[in-house]
Design a protein around this motif. Structure first.
Motif, short mmCIF file in Angstrom:
data_model
loop_
_atom_site.label_atom_id
_atom_site.label_comp_id
_atom_site.label_asym_id
_atom_site.label_seq_id
_atom_site.Cartn_x
_atom_site.Cartn_y
_atom_site.Cartn_z
N LYS A 136 56.13 57.92 87.81
CA LYS A 136 56.67 58.53 89.49
C LYS A 136 55.76 59.50 90.21
O LYS A 136 54.07 59.27 88.96
N THR A 137 55.47 59.59 90.92
CA THR A 137 53.52 59.95 91.81
C THR A 137 54.19 61.36 92.60
O THR A 137 55.29 60.91 93.09
N ALA A 138 53.54 62.21 92.65
CA ALA A 138 54.25 63.28 93.99
C ALA A 138 52.42 64.01 93.64
O ALA A 138 51.35 63.75 92.97
N GLY A 139 52.28 64.64 95.10
CA GLY A 139 50.74 65.14 95.45
C GLY A 139 49.23 64.65 95.76
O GLY A 139 49.87 63.22 95.57
N GLU A 140 48.99 64.99 95.66
CA GLU A 140 46.96 64.08 96.50
C GLU A 140 45.91 65.18 95.45
O GLU A 140 46.83 66.95 95.75
N GLN A 141 45.23 65.30 95.14
CA GLN A 141 44.32 65.73 94.85
C GLN A 141 42.63 64.51 94.05
O GLN A 141 43.48 63.48 94.64
N VAL A 142 41.62 65.32 94.72
CA VAL A 142 40.66 64.18 95.44
C VAL A 142 39.72 65.52 94.16
O VAL A 142 39.10 66.20 94.30
N VAL B 204 37.17 60.93 94.24
CA VAL B 204 38.32 60.12 94.20
C VAL B 204 39.48 60.66 94.70
O VAL B 204 39.76 61.45 93.79
N PRO B 205 40.00 60.17 95.49
CA PRO B 205 42.03 60.47 95.37
C PRO B 205 42.43 60.11 94.83
O PRO B 205 42.46 58.36 94.48
N ARG C 115 55.02 63.58 81.40
CA ARG C 115 54.70 64.10 82.77
C ARG C 115 53.04 64.84 82.21
O ARG C 115 52.71 65.55 81.80
N ALA C 116 51.83 64.57 83.54
CA ALA C 116 50.60 65.22 83.30
C ALA C 116 50.94 65.50 84.80
O ALA C 116 50.92 64.71 86.08
N GLU C 117 49.44 66.72 85.37
CA GLU C 117 49.24 66.77 86.34
C GLU C 117 47.51 67.31 86.45
O GLU C 117 46.69 67.23 85.32
N GLY C 118 46.80 67.50 87.51
CA GLY C 118 45.63 67.30 87.42
C GLY C 118 44.81 66.41 87.11
O GLY C 118 45.06 65.28 86.77
N LEU C 119 44.07 66.98 85.58
CA LEU C 119 42.64 66.17 85.56
C LEU C 119 43.60 65.16 84.35
O LEU C 119 43.00 63.93 84.48
N LEU C 120 45.07 65.58 82.86
CA LEU C 120 45.06 64.61 82.70
C LEU C 120 45.66 63.00 83.72
O LEU C 120 45.76 62.26 83.21
N ALA C 121 46.29 63.64 84.74
CA ALA C 121 46.78 63.03 85.65
C ALA C 121 45.76 61.38 86.65
O ALA C 121 46.08 60.64 86.53
N ARG C 122 44.73 62.85 86.23
CA ARG C 122 43.40 61.62 87.00
C ARG C 122 43.08 60.68 85.75
O ARG C 122 42.42 59.56 86.19
N VAL C 123 42.45 61.26 84.93
CA VAL C 123 42.45 60.35 83.63
C VAL C 123 43.72 59.13 83.35
O VAL C 123 42.88 58.01 83.01
N PHE C 124 44.40 59.40 83.40
CA PHE C 124 45.61 58.36 83.86
C PHE C 124 45.44 57.61 84.57
O PHE C 124 45.64 56.35 84.41
N GLN C 125 45.22 57.87 85.45
CA GLN C 125 45.19 56.37 86.93
C GLN C 125 43.95 56.37 87.26
O GLN C 125 44.44 54.53 86.73
N ASP D 186 36.41 51.31 93.72
CA ASP D 186 37.18 50.58 94.73
C ASP D 186 37.87 52.31 95.25
O ASP D 186 38.04 51.74 96.72
N ARG D 187 37.95 53.31 95.13
CA ARG D 187 38.88 53.68 95.31
C ARG D 187 38.16 54.88 95.70
O ARG D 187 38.70 55.82 96.84
N ALA D 188 36.78 55.76 95.64
CA ALA D 188 36.21 56.37 95.63
C ALA D 188 35.75 56.52 97.53
O ALA D 188 35.46 55.73 98.37
#
Ligand code: ZN
Length: 160
Positions: free
Chosen positions: A77-83, A98-99, A119-129, A142-144
């Protein structure tokens, strides 16, 4: 800093799709333990197996609440956006914005061999991705946003 074992940009293993782990055995446990040590020695928030030259779907992470691992991780599952600014142990000295998704749900097998759903958000969600990208041969550059890529003189504080 001990980067001896970290595979850096240009090595094909970083661009390969890593293989599924078929059995959580002693070999996998030893790989995870070794990756914990390499991650800590390099002050990383995360480390994927291809970064030490092992093309398996394993990554470790530590965002401040202990060392953990995920084997055969899947984004469900994914939701929202952070850069935010990211760096990578395999591309030393480079950073860029990186978005990423703000929230993710990831399933996999943890360091104890148990099936988990996190379920992760913020920094942990970013590390996972970031780490899951490594398992598919994708790097943060590639994504930056190319306009934000910059060479930093000192070691990246949040290298993954
Ligand atoms: Zn990385």
């Amino acid at each position: 800093m001990n980067t001896d074992e970290i595979v850096t940009y240009g090595d094909g293993v970083l661009r390969a799709r890593a293989e599924e782990v078929t059995e959580f055995n002693e070999e996998v446990k030893a790989l995870i333990e070794h990756m914990f040590e390499v991650m800590a020695a390099n002050h990383g928030l995360g480390l994927a197996a291809p970064q030490i030259g092992v093309s398996k779907r394993v990554f470790v992470y530590d965002v401040g609440d202990g060392r953990h691992a995920l084997v055969n991780p899947r984004l469900t599952k994914t939701a929202g956006e952070q850069v935010e600014v990211e760096g990578c142990l395999s591309i030393p000295g480079l950073q860029g914005q990186v978005p990423r998704y703000e929230r993710v749900t990831v399933t996999g097998i943890n360091e104890e061999g148990r099936k988990v759903k996190i379920r992760a958000e913020g920094l942990l969600a970013r590390v996972f991705q970031h780490e899951m990208d490594h398992l598919d041969g994708t790097l943060f550059v590639d994504r930056a946003d190319p306009d934000t890529l910059e060479i930093v003189a000192t070691e990246a504080e949040e290298a993954q």
